[in-house]
Design a protein around this motif. Structure first.
Motif, PDB file in Angstrom:
ATOM      1  N   VAL A  27       0.875  -1.164   0.000  1.00 36.40           N
ATOM      2  CA  VAL A  27       0.000   0.000   0.000  1.00 36.40           C
ATOM      3  C   VAL A  27       0.918   1.221   0.000  1.00 36.40           C
ATOM      4  O   VAL A  27       1.695   1.417   0.931  1.00 36.40           O
ATOM      5  N   LYS A  28       0.844   2.002  -1.086  1.00 34.29           N
ATOM      6  CA  LYS A  28       1.734   3.151  -1.212  1.00 34.29           C
ATOM      7  C   LYS A  28       1.084   4.206  -2.102  1.00 34.29           C
ATOM      8  O   LYS A  28       0.535   3.871  -3.156  1.00 34.29           O
ATOM      9  N   ASP A  29       1.144   5.439  -1.656  1.00 37.53           N
ATOM     10  CA  ASP A  29       0.655   6.577  -2.432  1.00 37.53           C
ATOM     11  C   ASP A  29      -0.790   6.402  -2.895  1.00 37.53           C
ATOM     12  O   ASP A  29      -1.152   6.707  -4.035  1.00 37.53           O
ATOM     13  N   GLY A  30      -1.638   5.848  -2.019  1.00 31.56           N
ATOM     14  CA  GLY A  30      -3.052   5.704  -2.341  1.00 31.56           C
ATOM     15  C   GLY A  30      -3.397   4.545  -3.252  1.00 31.56           C
ATOM     16  O   GLY A  30      -4.515   4.441  -3.723  1.00 31.56           O
TER      17      GLY A  30
ATOM     18  N   ASP B  40      -3.300   5.299   3.598  1.00 28.06           N
ATOM     19  CA  ASP B  40      -2.522   4.073   3.379  1.00 28.06           C
ATOM     20  C   ASP B  40      -2.371   3.262   4.662  1.00 28.06           C
ATOM     21  O   ASP B  40      -2.465   2.037   4.658  1.00 28.06           O
ATOM     22  N   LYS B  41      -2.144   3.939   5.775  1.00 27.82           N
ATOM     23  CA  LYS B  41      -1.891   3.256   7.050  1.00 27.82           C
ATOM     24  C   LYS B  41      -3.138   2.609   7.637  1.00 27.82           C
ATOM     25  O   LYS B  41      -3.044   1.792   8.547  1.00 27.82           O
ATOM     26  N   GLU B  42      -4.308   2.953   7.125  1.00 30.56           N
ATOM     27  CA  GLU B  42      -5.570   2.400   7.623  1.00 30.56           C
ATOM     28  C   GLU B  42      -5.898   1.044   7.003  1.00 30.56           C
ATOM     29  O   GLU B  42      -6.797   0.361   7.463  1.00 30.56           O
ATOM     30  N   VAL B  43      -5.210   0.649   5.958  1.00 34.51           N
ATOM     31  CA  VAL B  43      -5.559  -0.558   5.226  1.00 34.51           C
ATOM     32  C   VAL B  43      -4.941  -1.783   5.892  1.00 34.51           C
ATOM     33  O   VAL B  43      -3.766  -1.797   6.238  1.00 34.51           O
ATOM     34  N   THR B  44      -5.773  -2.793   6.092  1.00 34.05           N
ATOM     35  CA  THR B  44      -5.326  -4.084   6.605  1.00 34.05           C
ATOM     36  C   THR B  44      -5.797  -5.155   5.634  1.00 34.05           C
ATOM     37  O   THR B  44      -6.686  -4.922   4.819  1.00 34.05           O
ATOM     38  N   TYR B  45      -5.195  -6.343   5.733  1.00 41.76           N
ATOM     39  CA  TYR B  45      -5.640  -7.437   4.874  1.00 41.76           C
ATOM     40  C   TYR B  45      -5.516  -8.753   5.613  1.00 41.76           C
ATOM     41  O   TYR B  45      -4.801  -8.876   6.589  1.00 41.76           O
ATOM     42  N   SER B  46      -6.267  -9.733   5.129  1.00 39.68           N
ATOM     43  CA  SER B  46      -6.195 -11.075   5.687  1.00 39.68           C
ATOM     44  C   SER B  46      -6.344 -12.070   4.539  1.00 39.68           C
ATOM     45  O   SER B  46      -6.977 -11.773   3.536  1.00 39.68           O
TER      46      SER B  46
ATOM     47  N   LYS C 104      -2.852  -7.468  -9.157  1.00 34.80           N
ATOM     48  CA  LYS C 104      -4.061  -6.638  -9.156  1.00 34.80           C
ATOM     49  C   LYS C 104      -3.715  -5.339  -8.447  1.00 34.80           C
ATOM     50  O   LYS C 104      -3.162  -5.355  -7.354  1.00 34.80           O
ATOM     51  N   GLU C 105      -4.022  -4.213  -9.086  1.00 35.42           N
ATOM     52  CA  GLU C 105      -3.735  -2.913  -8.485  1.00 35.42           C
ATOM     53  C   GLU C 105      -4.979  -2.058  -8.558  1.00 35.42           C
ATOM     54  O   GLU C 105      -5.683  -2.063  -9.568  1.00 35.42           O
ATOM     55  N   PHE C 106      -5.249  -1.326  -7.471  1.00 37.66           N
ATOM     56  CA  PHE C 106      -6.376  -0.409  -7.485  1.00 37.66           C
ATOM     57  C   PHE C 106      -6.098   0.765  -6.557  1.00 37.66           C
ATOM     58  O   PHE C 106      -5.257   0.685  -5.668  1.00 37.66           O
ATOM     59  N   CYS C 107      -6.812   1.851  -6.790  1.00 38.36           N
ATOM     60  CA  CYS C 107      -6.667   3.057  -5.983  1.00 38.36           C
ATOM     61  C   CYS C 107      -7.593   2.991  -4.775  1.00 38.36           C
ATOM     62  O   CYS C 107      -8.712   2.488  -4.867  1.00 38.36           O
ATOM     63  N   LEU C 108      -7.107   3.525  -3.665  1.00 33.50           N
ATOM     64  CA  LEU C 108      -7.944   3.606  -2.474  1.00 33.50           C
ATOM     65  C   LEU C 108      -9.006   4.678  -2.669  1.00 33.50           C
ATOM     66  O   LEU C 108      -8.775   5.669  -3.358  1.00 33.50           O
TER      67      LEU C 108
END
Length: 82
Positions: free
Chosen positions: A35-38, A75-81, A65-69
């Motif tokens: 996760v970088k630069d949105g 960026d720091k709010e994103v988590t994944y599992s 796969k790439e997508f914009c937030l």
């Protein structure tokens, strides 16, 4: 569960799902999330070798796969599992 069937779920810290990404066929250790630069980039790669004794074959499988937030998601709010 739906997350297990689809592979990977990305969330913001507010608990809203941003994406469900099917990474079936990949080991969780083969999956990279940045996760970088949105932007969120999910990539995975694996190599399967088959040795029949007389011949050796290799198969590669790669996924990116790439997508914009969405606006307002840091960026720091994103988590994944997986």
């Amino acid at each position: 569960s739906r997350t297990k069937r689809l592979g990977m779920m990305l969330n913001s810290c507010s608990g809203q799902n941003l994406a469900l990404i099917d990474v079936k066929g990949f080991d969780p250790r083969d999956i990279t999330v940045t996760v970088k630069d949105g932007k969120v980039t999910v990539s995975a790669e694996r190599k399967v070798e088959c040795n029949s004794g007389l011949s050796k074959t290799s198969n590669y499988k790669k996924f990116v796969k790439e997508f914009c937030l969405p606006p307002g998601v840091c960026d720091k709010e994103v988590t994944y599992s997986v």
